[in-house]
Write a protein that holds these residues in place. Sequence first.
Motif, PDB file in Angstrom:
ATOM      1  N   MET A  77       0.815  -1.210   0.000  1.00 19.71           N
ATOM      2  CA  MET A  77       0.000   0.000   0.000  1.00 19.71           C
ATOM      3  C   MET A  77       0.850   1.263   0.000  1.00 19.71           C
ATOM      4  O   MET A  77       0.406   2.311  -0.449  1.00 19.71           O
ATOM      5  CB  MET A  77      -0.930   0.000   1.222  1.00 19.71           C
ATOM      6  CG  MET A  77      -2.192  -0.818   1.023  1.00 19.71           C
ATOM      7  SD  MET A  77      -3.196  -0.096  -0.301  1.00 19.71           S
ATOM      8  CE  MET A  77      -4.347  -1.417  -0.640  1.00 19.71           C
ATOM      9  N   ASP A  78       2.077   1.157   0.498  1.00 18.19           N
ATOM     10  CA  ASP A  78       2.978   2.316   0.532  1.00 18.19           C
ATOM     11  C   ASP A  78       3.967   2.316  -0.629  1.00 18.19           C
ATOM     12  O   ASP A  78       4.814   3.193  -0.724  1.00 18.19           O
ATOM     13  CB  ASP A  78       3.761   2.332   1.853  1.00 18.19           C
ATOM     14  CG  ASP A  78       2.843   2.491   3.056  1.00 18.19           C
ATOM     15  OD1 ASP A  78       1.852   3.234   2.937  1.00 18.19           O
ATOM     16  OD2 ASP A  78       3.115   1.864   4.102  1.00 18.19           O
ATOM     17  N   ALA A  79       3.881   1.309  -1.490  1.00 16.78           N
ATOM     18  CA  ALA A  79       4.852   1.178  -2.574  1.00 16.78           C
ATOM     19  C   ALA A  79       4.480   2.060  -3.774  1.00 16.78           C
ATOM     20  O   ALA A  79       3.397   2.639  -3.818  1.00 16.78           O
ATOM     21  CB  ALA A  79       4.948  -0.282  -3.006  1.00 16.78           C
ATOM     22  N   ASP A  80       5.383   2.127  -4.750  1.00 18.86           N
ATOM     23  CA  ASP A  80       5.119   2.920  -5.953  1.00 18.86           C
ATOM     24  C   ASP A  80       4.036   2.274  -6.813  1.00 18.86           C
ATOM     25  O   ASP A  80       3.326   2.954  -7.548  1.00 18.86           O
ATOM     26  CB  ASP A  80       6.403   3.066  -6.781  1.00 18.86           C
ATOM     27  CG  ASP A  80       7.444   3.913  -6.059  1.00 18.86           C
ATOM     28  OD1 ASP A  80       7.046   4.746  -5.206  1.00 18.86           O
ATOM     29  OD2 ASP A  80       8.647   3.731  -6.329  1.00 18.86           O
ATOM     30  N   ALA A  81       3.958   0.943  -6.740  1.00 17.00           N
ATOM     31  CA  ALA A  81       2.919   0.219  -7.485  1.00 17.00           C
ATOM     32  C   ALA A  81       2.077  -0.579  -6.488  1.00 17.00           C
ATOM     33  O   ALA A  81       2.287  -1.772  -6.292  1.00 17.00           O
ATOM     34  CB  ALA A  81       3.553  -0.697  -8.521  1.00 17.00           C
ATOM     35  N   PRO A  82       1.144   0.096  -5.832  1.00 16.86           N
ATOM     36  CA  PRO A  82       0.352  -0.553  -4.787  1.00 16.86           C
ATOM     37  C   PRO A  82      -0.734  -1.470  -5.365  1.00 16.86           C
ATOM     38  O   PRO A  82      -1.034  -1.394  -6.559  1.00 16.86           O
ATOM     39  CB  PRO A  82      -0.299   0.637  -4.071  1.00 16.86           C
ATOM     40  CG  PRO A  82      -0.415   1.686  -5.116  1.00 16.86           C
ATOM     41  CD  PRO A  82       0.776   1.502  -6.021  1.00 16.86           C
ATOM     42  N   PRO A  83      -1.311  -2.317  -4.516  1.00 13.60           N
ATOM     43  CA  PRO A  83      -2.478  -3.091  -4.939  1.00 13.60           C
ATOM     44  C   PRO A  83      -3.615  -2.135  -5.319  1.00 13.60           C
ATOM     45  O   PRO A  83      -3.934  -1.227  -4.565  1.00 13.60           O
ATOM     46  CB  PRO A  83      -2.856  -3.884  -3.677  1.00 13.60           C
ATOM     47  CG  PRO A  83      -1.616  -3.926  -2.845  1.00 13.60           C
ATOM     48  CD  PRO A  83      -0.914  -2.624  -3.132  1.00 13.60           C
ATOM     49  N   LEU A  84      -4.176  -2.337  -6.507  1.00 12.60           N
ATOM     50  CA  LEU A  84      -5.299  -1.499  -6.954  1.00 12.60           C
ATOM     51  C   LEU A  84      -6.592  -2.293  -7.034  1.00 12.60           C
ATOM     52  O   LEU A  84      -7.684  -1.745  -6.988  1.00 12.60           O
ATOM     53  CB  LEU A  84      -4.998  -0.887  -8.333  1.00 12.60           C
ATOM     54  CG  LEU A  84      -3.777   0.043  -8.434  1.00 12.60           C
ATOM     55  CD1 LEU A  84      -3.605   0.534  -9.877  1.00 12.60           C
ATOM     56  CD2 LEU A  84      -3.920   1.229  -7.490  1.00 12.60           C
ATOM     57  N   ILE A  85      -6.436  -3.614  -7.177  1.00 11.25           N
ATOM     58  CA  ILE A  85      -7.602  -4.496  -7.305  1.00 11.25           C
ATOM     59  C   ILE A  85      -7.337  -5.777  -6.515  1.00 11.25           C
ATOM     60  O   ILE A  85      -6.259  -6.369  -6.641  1.00 11.25           O
ATOM     61  CB  ILE A  85      -7.859  -4.866  -8.789  1.00 11.25           C
ATOM     62  CG1 ILE A  85      -8.229  -3.619  -9.602  1.00 11.25           C
ATOM     63  CG2 ILE A  85      -8.954  -5.938  -8.908  1.00 11.25           C
ATOM     64  CD1 ILE A  85      -8.313  -3.868 -11.109  1.00 11.25           C
TER      65      ILE A  85
END
Length: 161
Positions: A84-92
Amino acid sequence: MPDVPSPINIPQAILDEVFAHAREAFPAECCGWLEGPKDGDAVVSAHPCVNVQSQGTHPTVAGRGEERAYIFSAADVIAFNEGMDADAPPLIIYHSHPNGRAYFSETDTKVASNAWDGGKMYPVQQLVVGIDESRVVEAVLFDWSEGEQAFVEIQRFAGEG
Ligand SMILES: [Zn+2]
């Protein structure tokens, strides 16, 4: 439906990965998430999870009409929260229904909702894959509607064959 969010784009190759995961897990439910650039409108990779709930369930329950909850493993929960804090977080977040139908069940709503204010538990959309013994029948993307105070269908995908 004025306030329904627009669907995050899922490239066919990613959708195929989700379908393959659903097939691998069948007759249990699979679960996982799709990641993409923060504030972006598309996912770029899949993160399949271990469904702890499915472990220890008997394989002969295939074809049951009722679904069970899916539960991320402890390691996946940690990875999800860090993501959640990353550059590519979970979106789905995705999971499958081995009864072949892609709907958002009462159980799904409970799992995806914030117990305190009733809104979304996580800032993600929800993909449900309906799969049976022969093929993926359909897949539907859901998101929370403030107006309807419910998870509503925002995009529908064709299944296999
Ligand atoms: Zn479900």
